[in-house]
Write a protein that holds these residues in place. Structure first.
Motif, PDB file in Angstrom:
ATOM      1  N   GLN A 524     -42.323   0.231  -5.774  1.00 34.29           N
ATOM      2  CA  GLN A 524     -41.891   0.949  -4.574  1.00 34.29           C
ATOM      3  C   GLN A 524     -41.499  -0.027  -3.474  1.00 34.29           C
ATOM      4  OE1 GLN A 524     -45.160   3.497  -3.572  1.00 34.29           O
ATOM      5  NE2 GLN A 524     -44.880   4.854  -5.355  1.00 34.29           N
ATOM      6  N   ASP A 527     -38.257  -1.595  -4.376  1.00 31.15           N
ATOM      7  CA  ASP A 527     -37.148  -0.689  -4.070  1.00 31.15           C
ATOM      8  C   ASP A 527     -36.903  -0.642  -2.561  1.00 31.15           C
ATOM      9  OD1 ASP A 527     -37.005  -0.199  -6.754  1.00 31.15           O
ATOM     10  OD2 ASP A 527     -38.128   1.696  -6.668  1.00 31.15           O
ATOM     11  N   ALA A 528     -38.048  -0.577  -1.817  1.00 32.79           N
ATOM     12  CA  ALA A 528     -37.885  -0.549  -0.349  1.00 32.79           C
ATOM     13  C   ALA A 528     -37.265  -1.848   0.154  1.00 32.79           C
ATOM     14  CB  ALA A 528     -39.240  -0.315   0.319  1.00 32.79           C
ATOM     15  N   GLU A 531     -33.745  -1.839  -0.626  1.00 36.37           N
ATOM     16  CA  GLU A 531     -33.046  -0.958   0.295  1.00 36.37           C
ATOM     17  C   GLU A 531     -32.884  -1.619   1.663  1.00 36.37           C
ATOM     18  OE1 GLU A 531     -31.050   2.460   1.602  1.00 36.37           O
ATOM     19  OE2 GLU A 531     -31.577   1.733  -0.425  1.00 36.37           O
TER      20      GLU A 531
END
Length: 752
Positions: A524, A527-528, A531
């Motif tokens: 996560q 992914d963050a 991003e």
């Protein structure tokens, strides 16, 4: 068993048969008396007696002489001179009991007279009883006289002295041999530590030195109430040891001796109602059993059997009791030594086992190691580890030694379904079952049909019982309390390793869960981060685009101002100058026109400065260094700041984008130093290396805190401009100490 004796005590007045033996210098060679009969008088002694008989013929004038000696084999006759064969034969046929005086039968006297001899005899005296008789044959023609009778008595006394001396010498030799045996036995029993070797040496020495047919050594087993054969010597010893023997304490001679602690002897076992025959010793005729005592406690019995009646001499009995008194403490010492050595070996083995089973934290490896090393400390055919699971079910987690170990390992049951598990799990007791087929609470589990004897020890960790460790044997009554103690000690060692392995497995399980959560969280965050990086790249691209649009817009505005406003101001100046020439002499109007002219000139200069600030044409036309010099030189005179620029190294061209970025950064830093820092000096150093330009910008203004100004638009713009061309920015500032900005730009840098 045929090891028995009567209830009679030893009677010192009863004649005891003497076992014949020979004890040579090495003390180990001896003759065992079985059914062979030998003479009481050895050849050397016989020769000396015949020599004395020959001397008596000379002294007395007799024609022949005979010495009748009573011994264990009967009457023995030694002769000297020319004794008629018929008289010799009749003398040998006489029946004389040992210790009795001889009265010659009439037929012997008549036979001598018929042969021409007169017979005179006398008793050969001993210390306690007659030793024999001497008979001399005189010519019948010679008349008897008192002197002849005295001579015969003198011969008898001479022979008596010789026999007494020989007896004393034999007795001394006998005592020496006994002492030698006791000495050797004492040396052996104190120097031998191996239990089996000690027992073998004791029976061997007694058997070979004293010559008795059967020697047995038995020890009491207080737990079972029996006395058990430990070792034997004799012709049937191997068969006895193979078959084994034990007798209840109190039964038979051996059992009675073990019970009462008193020496017992049966001179004739056929007359002893306590004698119990044994098939392997059918010829036992007499038996002697001596207790092995330690204080009031009887630890065993030394049993001796002979194939002859009245086989035990009094001095041999005393010797054997002395030996028994030596054997008992030696056996106890050996037992204690063996127990201490066993405990030490057990401790060493358990320490080694603990090291082995603790060398791994893998649960399956630890359980297999426990069962593997268990064989080193206690014998067993099968062994299992049963543990309670988190669901309360008891499960066999490890098994070894069964026809199908996998079948045994699949067993699971509830604790209440196995009644014998209650005392183990609840009371932490060690259980020993002699025969499970006679145990009402025994529950058969699949694959364990071989079990007869069973021993189980709890696996206690702290106050919690994790389960149990059990061993089994396919014969009944195999395990005793000592086995149980050893298994419990081993279980106490093994449970630590099992507990550590279970804890490790739990930690490993939790670690895997945590790792999975961390992995999920990491994914996560990744992914963050991706991003954010994507957004950052978009923002950087947007910022670069914004900077590019800004620069483009500045260029457009600068061109527009130059082509329109500046040109209009310049045209207005020309028109104003033409108007002054046409006005003529009007001082007031001329003054007002002059002021207008000055205002237009000032406006034009400011417009040029604005155009230059929007887009320095010198940067495009002459490059970075002239543009920076021109910028610092064109600062308004109203700005009270001293500027300085220095060039180090050989300058090279960075490229339009990099030149513009450096120029704008210097411009931003200079404006910040003038507007916000109140700096009085502003220094600029450009250091060129082969592939790198380092621009150092320093002012002596009031400075600032980096963290507080980190997100300011000015610093963000400086960093973004440098990053856009692959450069680096380092900002160092503290309140009251000014500011130092260092920019590094690679050669050939372009916007990206």
């Amino acid at each position: 068993m045929g090891f028995s004796a009567g209830d009679s005590t030893i009677d010192s007045g009863a004649p005891l048969a003497r076992p014949l033996y020979r004890d040579d210098d090495d003390g180990m060679q001896s003759l065992r008396l079985k059914h062979l009969l030998t003479t009481d008088i050895d050849p050397a002694e016989k020769g000396r007696l015949i020599e004395r008989l020959d001397r008596s013929l000379v002294v007395t004038g007799a024609r022949w002489a005979a010495l009748l000696v009573t011994g264990e084999r009967g009457l023995q006759v030694l002769v000297a001179g020319e004794i008629p064969p018929s008289i010799h034969r009749q003398l040998g046929e006489l029946r004389v009991r040992r210790g009795e005086a001889l009265s010659f039968p009439v037929h012997v006297t008549n036979r001598a007279a018929s042969q021409g001899y007169a017979v005179e005899g006398a008793v050969v005296a001993g210390r306690d009883a007659p030793q024999g008789h001497v008979v001399l044959g005189f010519p019948l023609a010679e008349r008897g006289s008192a002197r002849r009778i005295d001579l015969v008595k003198l011969v008898a006394d001479d022979l008596s002295g010789l026999l007494e001396g020989n007896a004393l010498a034999a007795q001394m030799e006998h005592i020496r041999s006994h002492l030698s045996l006791v000495h050797r036995l004492g040396q052996q029993v104190t120097s031998i530590h191996d239990r089996g070797e000690l027992f073998e040496e004791i029976t061997r020495l007694i058997h070979r030195s004293l010559g008795y047919e059967h020697i047995q050594l038995l020890l009491t087993n207080e737990a079972s109430g029996r006395i058990e054969l430990i070792h034997a010597s004799g012709p049937f010893a191997p068969q006895l040891m193979t078959a084994g023997f034990s007798e209840a304490i109190g039964r038979g001679i051996i059992g009675r001796v073990a019970e009462t602690g008193r020496t017992r002897m049966s001179a004739d076992v056929t007359l002893d109602n306590h004698f119990v025959s044994h098939a392997m010793l059918p010829n036992t005729a007499s038996e002697l059993a001596l207790p092995l005592r330690l204080g009031a406690r009887v630890v065993g019995v030394l049993d001796i059997q002979s194939d002859r009646r009245d086989a035990f001499r009094r001095d041999d009995v005393i010797l054997l009791q002395t030996i028994a008194d030596q054997i008992a403490p030696a056996i106890e010492q050996n037992r204690l030594f063996a127990a201490e050595r066993q405990e030490r070996e057990l401790a060493d083995t358990l320490a080694d086992v603990s090291r082995i089973i603790s060398s791994s934290l893998d649960s399956s490896h630890v359980l297999e190691a426990v069962l593997q090393e268990l064989r080193r400390v206690v014998p067993h055919r099968g062994c299992r580890v049963t543990l309670r699971g988190d669901d309360g079910m008891m499960r066999v987690v490890a098994a070894r030694g069964y026809p199908d170990d996998e079948l045994v390992r699949r067993v699971a049951f509830r604790q209440e379904d196995a009644p014998l598990s209650e005392p183990v799990m609840r009371d932490h007791r060690t259980l020993i079952i002699g025969d499970v087929t006679r145990e009402a609470d025994w529950v058969w589990q699949p694959g364990t049909e071989q079990v007869r004897s069973w021993c189980s020890a709890p696996l206690v960790l702290g106050d919690e019982c994790l389960g149990w460790l059990c061993i089994d044997w396919p014969e009944p009554d195999f395990y005793n309390t000592e086995h149980g103690r050893i298994v419990r000690t081993f279980a106490d060692q093994a449970v630590v390793a099992i507990g550590n392995a279970r804890l490790f497995a739990r930690v490993k399980e939790l670690s895997e869960v945590l790792e999975q959560k961390v992995a999920d969280r990491t994914a996560q965050l990744r992914d963050a981060r991706d991003e954010i990086e994507r957004k950052a790249r978009e923002l950087q691209a947007l910022l670069r685009r914004l900077v590019g649009v800004q620069e483009e817009e500045r260029r457009r505005i600068a061109y527009d101002l130059h082509d329109s406003v500046a040109q209009s101001i310049l045209a207005s100046t020309y028109e104003l100058q033409a108007l002054r020439r046409r006005v003529g002499d009007s001082p007031d109007l001329d003054q007002r026109l002059t002021q207008c002219q000055r205002l237009l000139d000032s406006t034009l200069r400011e417009m040029k400065q604005i155009i230059y600030a929007l887009r320095p044409t010198v940067l495009d036309e002459l490059g970075l260094i002239p543009a920076l010099e021109n910028y610092l030189a064109s600062l308004p005179a109203s700005v009270p700041i001293a500027t300085d620029i220095r060039i180090d190294g050989t300058p090279f061209t960075l490229g339009p984008e990099a030149d513009l970025a450096v120029y704008r950064i210097v411009q931003e830093a200079c404006q910040n130093a003038v507007r916000h820092a109140g700096a009085r000096s502003f220094g600029l150093v450009l250091s060129f290396s082969e592939t790198w330009l380092e621009v150092s910008i320093r002012d002596d203004g009031r400075g600032f805190t980096i963290d507080a100004a980190e997100n300011g638009l000015g610093l963000v713009g400086i960093r973004e401009r440098a990053s856009a061309v692959g450069g680096e920015v380092t900002i160092d500032s503290s309140p009251g100490l000014g500011t130092n900005i260092v920019i590094g730009v690679p050669s050939g840098a372009t916007a990206h």
